[in-house]
Every structure is written in structure tokens, then in C-alpha cells.
Design an enzyme around this catalytic site. Structure first.
Site, PDB file in Angstrom:
ATOM      1  N   GLY A  80       0.809  -1.216   0.000  1.00 59.77           N
ATOM      2  CA  GLY A  80       0.000   0.000   0.000  1.00 59.77           C
ATOM      3  C   GLY A  80       0.842   1.266   0.000  1.00 59.77           C
ATOM      4  CB  THR A  81       3.866   2.229   1.942  1.00 53.65           C
ATOM      5  OG1 THR A  81       3.246   2.108   3.227  1.00 53.65           O
ATOM      6  CG2 THR A  81       4.857   3.378   1.967  1.00 53.65           C
TER       7      THR A  81
ATOM      8  CG  ASN B 284      -4.665   4.307   9.208  1.00 52.68           C
ATOM      9  OD1 ASN B 284      -5.012   5.383   8.698  1.00 52.68           O
ATOM     10  ND2 ASN B 284      -3.593   4.202   9.964  1.00 52.68           N
TER      11      ASN B 284
ATOM     12  CD  GLN C 264      -6.756  -0.290   7.582  1.00 54.80           C
ATOM     13  OE1 GLN C 264      -7.523  -1.184   7.925  1.00 54.80           O
ATOM     14  NE2 GLN C 264      -5.475  -0.310   7.913  1.00 54.80           N
TER      15      GLN C 264
ATOM     16  CB  SER D 274      -2.362  -3.175   1.326  1.00 54.37           C
ATOM     17  OG  SER D 274      -1.548  -4.071   2.033  1.00 54.37           O
TER      18      SER D 274
ATOM     19  CG  HIS E 112      -0.379  -6.796   4.918  1.00 55.18           C
ATOM     20  ND1 HIS E 112      -0.407  -6.541   6.268  1.00 55.18           N
ATOM     21  CD2 HIS E 112      -0.055  -5.641   4.323  1.00 55.18           C
ATOM     22  CE1 HIS E 112      -0.079  -5.267   6.467  1.00 55.18           C
ATOM     23  NE2 HIS E 112       0.125  -4.701   5.303  1.00 55.18           N
TER      24      HIS E 112
ATOM     25  CB  THR F 200      11.735  -9.880 -11.347  1.00 57.08           C
ATOM     26  OG1 THR F 200      12.768  -9.672 -12.297  1.00 57.08           O
ATOM     27  CG2 THR F 200      11.137 -11.273 -11.530  1.00 57.08           C
TER      28      THR F 200
ATOM     29  CB  CYS G 173       3.893   5.153  25.540  1.00 58.56           C
ATOM     30  SG  CYS G 173       4.002   6.503  26.682  1.00 58.56           S
TER      31      CYS G 173
END
Lengths: 419, 132
Positions: free
Chosen positions: A92-93, A170, A198, A218, A220, A256, A344
């Protein structure tokens, strides 16, 4: 309770295995999904038997090429595109990069309109283009995370070269009115790109009816393998390649082709399309059990994102006075895999830009929890989460000095500035 | 990512909770950054008779708070002031590098609580809050 049991393979005896067996519930499908066994079966022959290079002229090459054609057709059908409008990418990126830089480099200069809540794949690409002299408008969103088409319209000027607005967010799952936005773009003769990573397989997409010029996918996120994606480029839309080489994928993405990955992605798209009628109502049912039962049971808990216009598998909450990373770690200890927008937990140590854009303050953003459902989740698993979550939140609130305490964020903000 | 010791103290923190009539209170961190820690001390002579904490923050922040209470309890004030951030991290078998700066606040919290105690002795009220 009929929860799936996963055994720790490292343990020795059967008894030990039984003891270490732990309830595990995966609720992080926005991060990634398991690969469907049917997808794995489809992929396997392409590692060892049909391993040819799709560019080769011999039988091996033809086998690979035919498999890729079939996959391309399946990807195209998921979004009602033509096969020759799909190029395969590494994810996707990469699709977002090829689309946005591809348009920008073709036009050489100009304005880009996007939103402040895009995925980093879009935001950081736009920031990189700003450093190269392009100008970018990052549109605000309302408190539900919605981009207003009227704001898009008024941001357009004579030099606008691209509008890129994600289909569904997302983090908070808000679905954007991209049909309206694409119509505005089309009427102004400006290419419209959407990141549908998404939403694909969860929300119907029809690139023709929706006037979409470029769309990122994407593998995955829809039960396909990692490392594969696709970019839909409407016929007639011209982009400049950013990866140069042997001229694969119509010269737009040399390298490829990853045939096993592409075959798996194609199979995942075929399954997603076939299963949508069954999967989506299932996700809605689980989500609409999870959301009201959480916000009604847990004191000072709130839903982030749009109450209605949201992905069927997304539940995003915030809990007063606790911090997201410790929430995730506590849930993980109970076998529940989730995610947070807390600083965090991020590599940048900043709270989520999406949560800040919908108007939360930093402390509210720190207390966020994202649960994203998948087709394999069950009623029992949601029940288990609804049992565990209140206990975990309560425990962390007992530890927290902020719970049930007057709290002036402005004072702390001033302290921050002093430093 | 976290050591077993960090996870153990995160799950079962020792000396957690507000203290009734503390002799010193120190609050460090900033909730905007995602970590806020309050350390309470009870002093008997020159020794820390009891140390308790309350923490908003990540697992590392909670584990370091718990660890400092155990390290400081029973120590003289002079010795307690010698406990450093690195001592706390070491006792926890290390912390992820990214957490060393932002979440390893417990030693500062203890020192702030002692400062609060001393100021009270100097007739001033225990100073609450030493953000940053």
C-alpha cells in the site's frame, strides 16, 4: 467458552503444552490479517513448480505470466476496474508513493490537496513533495474524522494537480464521502487518488461509479500475503514512474514480479469479493456488540470516529485517565491483541495525528484503544473481550493518579512549554 | 521488548496506592507526554519508613515506580537520594532505549518527594508537582 486455543510450540511434553495453552483473541486486523489457507494453497506451486520469470519467453515464463494475468483480473474485479488498469506493487505504501509522486512529477509543479488524517504513506509523501517545491493543503476534519467535500471544493485552485483523500481511516475507521469528493475533482478536471487499503473487501468499491482515477490496495489487509499491493490507474491518467528498470508493469513499476505474492493477492481479492455478503454482516454484528457494551459498561469511555460512517470492523475507544500502551500490554497479557494511538507505543513518541486532528487533547489521545475485527472472530471472542476490558481498565485506573482527579491540561501544557 | 522483571512489576506492582498523611509527595512527568508519577513517602527519623506510588503511563513507567518504592523503603534519606535512574533500570534488567528517557522517572519522583518532605520541615508546605 469455545475460544481458539493456541499452544506454545516451544514447550516440551503434552502436559506442559496443555498448561501453557492460552486463550488468544486477535483484534488487530487493521494492522494485518492472517493469510487465508486457500490463499496459501494457491501460492505454494509458484515457489517451487511454476517459478519462472513472467518476462521470459519460455513455458516457465508463460506459466508465471498467465498466473499474473489471472490475479490482475481478480484484483480489478474487486473494484470494478479493467485488468489493464492495475499495476502490482510491493504494498500500500508503495502504491501511494507511485500515485502521488507519479502525478506530481508528471505535472512538475502545482498544488496537492489531501487531509490531515491520511496514513503516513500519503502524508509523508506529500511532505517530501513539499520539500521539492510542491505545495500541499492538509484539510481539517470534524470531530468524527470526516473531510467535508465543500472544504475540498474551496481548496481547489488553478494549479491544483491532485486530490488525495483516503477511503476509510486506518485508526478511527471513519469512511470519507469520497464519491462526492471525486465528483468535485472530476468536474474540475483534477485527478483523484484514494488510499483504499483499509476499506477494500469491507466497503463496496466501484471505481467507475465513484469517479476514482487512482486507488491504492494492499494484500495483507485482506487475508493475502505481505509485501504485495496494487495501484489502480484509470485509463488515460498519466503518471511518471518513480522506479526505473526493466519496464515491468507497463514501465510504471520495474522489478521482476513477485509471482507467488501476486497470485496470493489475486486469490485474496477473489475471496474478499465472494465473501463480502457474508463477512460484512458478521463484522457489523460483532462491532455493534462491542461498541455499545463497552461505552455503556465502562465509566468515562467514549467511541472515537464516526458513529455510523465507519468501517464494519473498527471499534475505537478512549478511556479517561489511563495510558494506551499499558492498556495494550494488559490486554496482551489476557491474550487479546489490540492497538493504540498513544505516544508511548509509537516510534515517534507523539500521540496519533488522527486523534489530535479530531480535536482530542494529548491526554485523551494517550488513552485510546483500537480493536479491529476480522472474519474469523467469533461471538465468544467478543464476549471474552467485554469481560476482560472493564477489569483491565479498572485496574489501570486504580494505579493512575489522574482518575477521578481534577485535571487542568492547560497547566501541564504551560509546563511543557517552559522546558 | 520488556524484561520479565518489568512485566512482573507492571502486572503486580508493589506499594501501589495513595498514602494517607504522607510526609512528602513528589509528582514528576507530564500527562501530555504520557507519563505522570506521584511518589509518597513516610519518614521516621532519617529513614523512609514507607514509600508508595500512583502512576499514569506505560508499562515501563509503572514498573519503575514499583521498583523505586522497593529500592527506597527502609533506606536513609541520604542513601535514597543516591538512587539514580540507571539504578532503577538496572534493577529491572534494563529498559528499552526509547523508554530510558521518557518513562524512567521514578528516581526523579522519589527525589521530588524527599524535597517536598524537606521543604515541609523548613516550614514550607510539601511542594506538589515538579513537572518535567
Amino acid at each position: 467458552m469455545n475460544l481458539r486455543i493456541i499452544k506454545d510450540e516451544k514447550m516440551g511434553s503434552v502436559e506442559e503444552k496443555m498448561k501453557s495453552a492460552k486463550k488468544r483473541v486477535y483484534l488487530d486486523h487493521a494492522a494485518t490479517t492472517p493469510v487465508d489457507p486457500a490463499v496459501v494453497d494457491a501460492m505454494l506451486p509458484y515457489f517451487t513448480r511454476f517459478y519462472g520469470n513472467a518476462s521470459s519467453l519460455h513455458a516457465y515464463g508463460r506459466e508465471a505470466h498467465n498466473a499474473m494475468d489471472e490475479a490482475r483480473k481478480n484484483v480489478a474485479e474487486l473494484i470494478n476496474a479493467e485488468s489493464d488498469e492495475i499495476i502490482f506493487t510491493a504494498g500500500g505504501t508503495e502504491s501511494d508513493n507511485i500515485a502521488i509522486k507519479g502525478i506530481a512529477y508528471k505535472k512538475k509543479k502545482g498544488y496537492i490537496i489531501t487531509s490531515s488524517i491520511e496514513h503516513p504513506a500519503v502524508l509523508e509523501t506529500c511532505r517530501a513533495l513539499e520539500r521539492e517545491g510542491f505545495e500541499v493543503t492538509y484539510l481539517p476534519v470534524d470531530r468524527f474524522g470526516t473531510v467535508y467535500p465543500s472544504n475540498v471544493e474551496s481548496a481547489i485552485n488553478d494549479e491544483t494537480i491532485l486530490i488525495s483523500i483516503m477511503h476509510a481511516n486506518n485508526e478511527i475507521g471513519t469512511i470519507q464521502p469520497i464519491k462526492e469528493i471525486a465528483k468535485i475533482a472530476s468536474e474540475s478536471g483534477i485527478p483523484f487518488h484514494t488510499d483504499a487499503v483499509q476499506s477494500a473487501g469491507k466497503v463496496p468499491i466501484d471505481v467507475r461509479r465513484m469517479n476514482i482515477d487512482l486507488l491504492s490496495l494492499s494484500s495483507h489487509k485482506i487475508y493475502g500475503p505481505k509485501g504485495v499491493g496494487a495501484l489502480y490507474i484509470r485509463k488515460g491518467v498519466r503518471i511518471e514512474p518513480i522506479i526505473h528498470g526493466g519496464g515491468h508493469e507497463r514501465g510504471l513499476r520495474s522489478s521482476t514480479e513477485n509471482i507467488p505474492g501476486i497470485v496470493g493477492f489475486g486469490k485474496a481479492c477473489e475471496l474478499a469479493k465472494k465473501r463480502m455478503d457474508k463477512d460484512v454482516p458478521h463484522l457489523f454484528k460483532l462491532r455493534d456488540t462491542l461498541i455499545p457494551n463497552t461505552v455503556n459498561t465502562i465509566e468515562e469511555s467514549y467511541l472515537n470516529g464516526h458513529p455510523k460512517e465507519r468501517l464494519p470492523n473498527n471499534a475505537h475507544f478512549r478511556f479517561t485517565a489511563i495510558e494506551g500502551e499499558s492498556l495494550i500490554m494488559s490486554l496482551d497479557d489476557e491474550g487479546i491483541a489490540a492497538s493504540t494511538g498513544s505516544a508511548c507505543s509509537s516510534k515517534k513518541l507523539e500521540p496519533s495525528h488522527v486523534l489530535m486532528a479530531i480535536g482530542l487533547n494529548e491526554v485523551e489521545a494517550h488513552g485510546s484503544l483500537r480493536l479491529t475485527l476480522g472474519r474469523e472472530n467469533t461471538d465468544e471472542e467478543v464476549e471474552y473481550v467485554l469481560e476482560v476490558l472493564p477489569e483491565v481498565v479498572e485496574r489501570l485506573r486504580e494505579i493512575s493518579p489522574l482518575w477521578k482527579k481534577e485535571f487542568e491540561i492547560e497547566r501541564w501544557r504551560k509546563e511543557m512549554e517552559k522546558r | 521488548m520488556y524484561s520479565e522483571k518489568v512485566m512482573e512489576l507492571f502486572k503486580n506492582p508493589r506499594n501501589m496506592g495513595e498514602m494517607e498523611n504522607p510526609d512528602g509527595v513528589g509528582t514528576v512527568g507530564n500527562p501530555i507526554c504520557g507519563d505522570l508519577m506521584t511518589i509518597y513517602i513516610k519518614v521516621d527519623g532519617d529513614r523512609l519508613k514507607d514509600v508508595k506510588f500512583k502512576t499514569f503511563g506505560c508499562a515501563a513507567a509503572i514498573a519503575t515506580s514499583s521498583m523505586i518504592t522497593e529500592l527506597a523503603k527502609g533506606k536513609t534519606i541520604a542513601d535514597a537520594l543516591k538512587i539514580t535512574r540507571d539504578d532503577v533500570a538496572e534493577e529491572l534488567d534494563g529498559l528499552p532505549p526509547i523508554k530510558m528517557h521518557c518513562s524512567n522517572l521514578a528516581a526523579d519522583g522519589l527525589h521530588a518527594a524527599i524535597e517536598g518532605y524537606k521543604r515541609k520541615c523548613d516550614v514550607e508546605r510539601a511542594s506538589y508537582g515538579m513537572p518535567g
